[in-house]
Enzyme design. Structure first.
Site, mmCIF file in Angstrom:
data_model
loop_
_atom_site.group_PDB
_atom_site.id
_atom_site.type_symbol
_atom_site.label_atom_id
_atom_site.label_comp_id
_atom_site.label_asym_id
_atom_site.label_seq_id
_atom_site.Cartn_x
_atom_site.Cartn_y
_atom_site.Cartn_z
ATOM 1 N N LYS A 98 0.859 -1.188 0.000
ATOM 2 C CA LYS A 98 0.000 0.000 0.000
ATOM 3 C C LYS A 98 0.891 1.232 0.000
ATOM 4 O O LYS A 98 1.708 1.418 0.885
ATOM 5 C CB LYS A 98 -0.902 0.005 1.243
ATOM 6 N N LYS A 116 -9.905 13.047 8.245
ATOM 7 C CA LYS A 116 -9.360 12.712 9.554
ATOM 8 C C LYS A 116 -9.243 13.970 10.395
ATOM 9 O O LYS A 116 -8.985 15.044 9.855
ATOM 10 C CB LYS A 116 -7.950 12.123 9.395
ATOM 11 N N ARG A 148 -7.681 -0.308 1.123
ATOM 12 C CA ARG A 148 -8.211 -1.556 0.564
ATOM 13 C C ARG A 148 -8.637 -1.360 -0.888
ATOM 14 O O ARG A 148 -8.601 -2.307 -1.675
ATOM 15 C CB ARG A 148 -9.354 -2.069 1.452
ATOM 16 N N GLU A 189 -9.450 3.838 2.240
ATOM 17 C CA GLU A 189 -8.950 3.933 0.864
ATOM 18 C C GLU A 189 -7.901 2.885 0.542
ATOM 19 O O GLU A 189 -7.737 2.498 -0.614
ATOM 20 C CB GLU A 189 -8.365 5.340 0.631
ATOM 21 N N ASP A 223 1.671 6.367 5.464
ATOM 22 C CA ASP A 223 0.701 5.444 4.879
ATOM 23 C C ASP A 223 1.204 4.772 3.595
ATOM 24 O O ASP A 223 0.478 4.017 2.956
ATOM 25 C CB ASP A 223 -0.625 6.181 4.637
ATOM 26 N N ASP A 257 -2.497 10.320 3.596
ATOM 27 C CA ASP A 257 -3.899 9.951 3.799
ATOM 28 C C ASP A 257 -4.601 11.002 4.650
ATOM 29 O O ASP A 257 -4.511 10.983 5.867
ATOM 30 C CB ASP A 257 -3.975 8.566 4.475
HETATM 31 N N1 BES Z 1 -4.107 4.700 6.908
HETATM 32 C C1 BES Z 1 -5.207 4.431 7.770
HETATM 33 C C2 BES Z 1 -4.894 3.432 8.857
HETATM 34 C C3 BES Z 1 -3.868 3.838 9.896
HETATM 35 C C4 BES Z 1 -4.264 4.336 11.117
HETATM 36 C C5 BES Z 1 -2.513 3.656 9.658
HETATM 37 C C6 BES Z 1 -3.330 4.676 12.078
HETATM 38 C C7 BES Z 1 -1.567 3.997 10.620
HETATM 39 C C8 BES Z 1 -1.972 4.496 11.826
HETATM 40 C C9 BES Z 1 -6.353 3.864 6.935
HETATM 41 O O1 BES Z 1 -6.444 4.305 5.623
HETATM 42 C C10 BES Z 1 -7.619 4.287 7.615
HETATM 43 O O2 BES Z 1 -7.858 5.445 7.694
HETATM 44 N N2 BES Z 1 -8.391 3.324 8.066
HETATM 45 C C11 BES Z 1 -9.628 3.602 8.730
HETATM 46 C C12 BES Z 1 -10.635 2.588 8.255
HETATM 47 C C13 BES Z 1 -12.053 2.885 8.667
HETATM 48 C C14 BES Z 1 -12.535 4.160 7.989
HETATM 49 C C15 BES Z 1 -12.945 1.728 8.293
HETATM 50 C C16 BES Z 1 -9.395 3.482 10.226
HETATM 51 O O3 BES Z 1 -8.592 2.653 10.643
HETATM 52 O O4 BES Z 1 -9.986 4.247 10.965
HETATM 53 ZN ZN ZN Z 2 -4.733 4.898 4.765
HETATM 54 MN MN MN Z 3 -7.512 6.125 5.445
#
Ligand code: BES
Ligand code: ZN
Ligand code: MN
Length: 487
Positions: free
Chosen positions: A253, A265, A339, A337, A276, A258
């Site tokens: 990835k 966020k 996935r 995003e 990310d 992000d």
């Molecule tokens: N890049 C993030 C996940 C992440 C979180 C990586 C903290 C490193 C540290 C990912 O794209 C994300 O935002 N995931 C969401 C998914 C949710 C919206 C279903 C998450 O984990 O909140």
């Molecule tokens: Zn992400």
């Molecule tokens: Mn994300």
């Protein structure tokens, strides 16, 4: 920084510093006992009085230690001899380097790893290289100063060479992740892949936006469309084996930043989101090491590079994207995003006849909730493959824990409008529903997914590692390639 073999004895060696290990709970032995004798019992005395400890990761500096020519001797705690694993070796050497690299020193003589088995010696050489590089890429006054030379007593030349290659790859992954997102955007990352340093033995192919459209990578393009930075997909091929031999595919990835997109966020959560693309960096760095080690295997790396941003062109909640595989996906959260990007990249790997796949991704915060910061989540559609990946991680001392992939989770990612939706029902089990989404794009190819959202990036330094990017799982991927093909 160059690692080389050393034959001069501890008392004679010309160096800025000598490094000596101490085992806990046993009498002094090896280099520690030689240093003790040369200094008239100083080391034993310091330990007895409690000034110096042999706890793993503790370091003590002796200035002008009698009996050695080096002006500094560093005593490094190794913990109990029985607990000396690859992790301990890596951490002890990393801690020693972090201490010695505080100022500029040109030659270090290491008596730390004499008599160790090669795997531990290699981990120590790697750890020492990693400890010399900080995250302060853009500070005018650096906090770390790599040594010109590190001379190792009792470590064979081939182990020094492979340890150095591993250390340089871990540092490469760390640097790519630590680079700020205004510099490490998708095209810039692709350029880093082109510059991969492996004597031309890795062929690099870059798909630009037009090619991604031609290839109908609708999910990846959906994420990318809100950004002014065009996306890329990079394919890195290393053919160390014969052309008919099975290919290991490594998928990463590469979200270079992000923001969460329209499902924005909060500022706090966004601060570290340059990390990310750690999955992509891990894949690139592992390929470099595998090629430089000339492993007799075929490995292809695939990384999907996008920036997830907010604009009038951003993908929206309710949008339906058509994946390269043909499956349709309803977007219900633009922050899920990773996935989407991986769905298309995995499809490319499957279509190009990967024999087995490992993907690495900073995919979910839920995985960090489940396992904490130091442990990666491991998910798979094939238990034997999962076990070999897990055992490779174990041999390197990198921590991964398997999460279940029961069928009942599949219901959570079914959509009323499209084949799939990109989030589960509510936030529970979020690491697994993300894994389940990826599984829908690998067909029957044996596949293992490593969610590195926790271990890829740490916010606080520890005695054995700097804050920032860690380079976690580069060594595991190389170890998988060393054991390829699996039984
Ligand atoms: N890049 C993030 C996940 C992440 C979180 C990586 C903290 C490193 C540290 C990912 O794209 C994300 O935002 N995931 C969401 C998914 C949710 C919206 C279903 C998450 O984990 O909140
Ligand atoms: Zn992400
Ligand atoms: Mn994300």
């Amino acid at each position: 920084m160059k690692h080389e073999a050393l034959s001069a004895p501890l008392t004679e060696v010309e160096a800025d510093a000598v490094v000596v290990g101490l085992y806990a709970g046993e009498p002094l032995s090896g280099a520690a006992s030689r240093l003790n004798e040369a200094s008239g019992g100083l080391v034993a005395d310091l330990i007895e009085s409690g000034e110096v400890s042999a706890k793993l990761g503790d370091v003590a500096t002796l200035l002008a230690c009698p009996g050695v020519r080096a002006r500094l001797a560093l005593l490094v705690g190794l913990g109990e001899r029985a607990g000396l694993t690859a992790t301990a070796a890596y951490q002890a050497a990393n801690g020693a380097a972090r201490k010695l690299a505080e100022r500029s020193r040109s030659r270090i003589a290491c008596f730390l790893a004499e008599g160790w088995e090669p795997r531990l010696q290699e981990a120590a050489v790697c750890g020492l290289s990693v400890g010399c590089q900080g995250q302060d890429l853009y500070r005018s006054e650096k906090k770390r100063h790599p040594f010109a030379q590190v001379a190792w007593h009792g470590v064979p030349a081939d182990v020094l060479a492979s340890g150095q290659i591993l250390g340089e790859s871990v540092n490469l992954a760390r640097r790519l992740v630590n680079e700020p997102p205004d510099r490490m955007y998708p095209a810039a990352f692709a350029e880093q892949a082109r510059q991969l340093d492996a004597g031309g033995s890795v062929q690099v192919e870059v798909w630009d936006e037009q090619k991604l459209r031609d290839e109908r990578c609708g999910c990846l393009l959906g994420v990318a469309q809100g950004s002014d930075q065009p996306p890329r997909l990079v394919i890195m091929r290393y053919q160390g084996g014969n052309p008919q031999a099975p290919t290991l595919a490594l998928v990463g990835k590469g979200v270079t930043f992000d923001s969460g997109g329209l499902s924005l966020k909060p500022s706090e959560g966004m601060q570290t989101m340059k990390c990310d693309m750690a999955g992509a960096a891990t894949v690139l760095a592992a390929l470099q090491a595998i090629a430089r080690l000339r492993l007799p295997v075929n490995v292809t790396g695939y990384v999907g590079l996008v920036e997830n941003m907010v604009s009038g062109r951003s993908f929206k909640l309710g949008d339906v994207l058509v994946a390269r595989s043909g499956k349709t996906v309803e977007v219900l959260n633009t922050d899920a995003e990773g996935r989407l990007v991986l769905a298309d990249v995995l499809d490319v790997a499957v279509q190009q006849q990967a024999s087995r796949i490992i993907d690495l991704a900073t995919l979910t915060g839920a995985c960090v909730v489940a396992l904490g910061n130091d442990v990666a989540g491991l998910m798979s559609n094939h238990q034997a493959w999962c076990d070999s990946v897990r055992s490779a991680a174990d041999r390197c001392g990198e921590l991964a824990w398997q999460l279940p992939m029961f069928k009942l989770y599949d219901e959570q990612i079914r959509s009323e409008v499209a084949d799939l939706k990109n989030i589960g029902e509510g936030r529970w089990g979020g690491a697994i529903t993300a894994g389940k989404f990826l599984e829908a794009f690998v067909g029957t190819t044996p596949w293992a997914h490593i969610d590195i959202a926790g271990p890829a990036f740490v916010e606080k330094p520890r005695p054995w590692t700097d804050a920032g990017a860690t380079g976690a799982f580069v060594r595991t991927l190389v170890e998988v390639a060393r054991a390829w093909p699996p039984a």
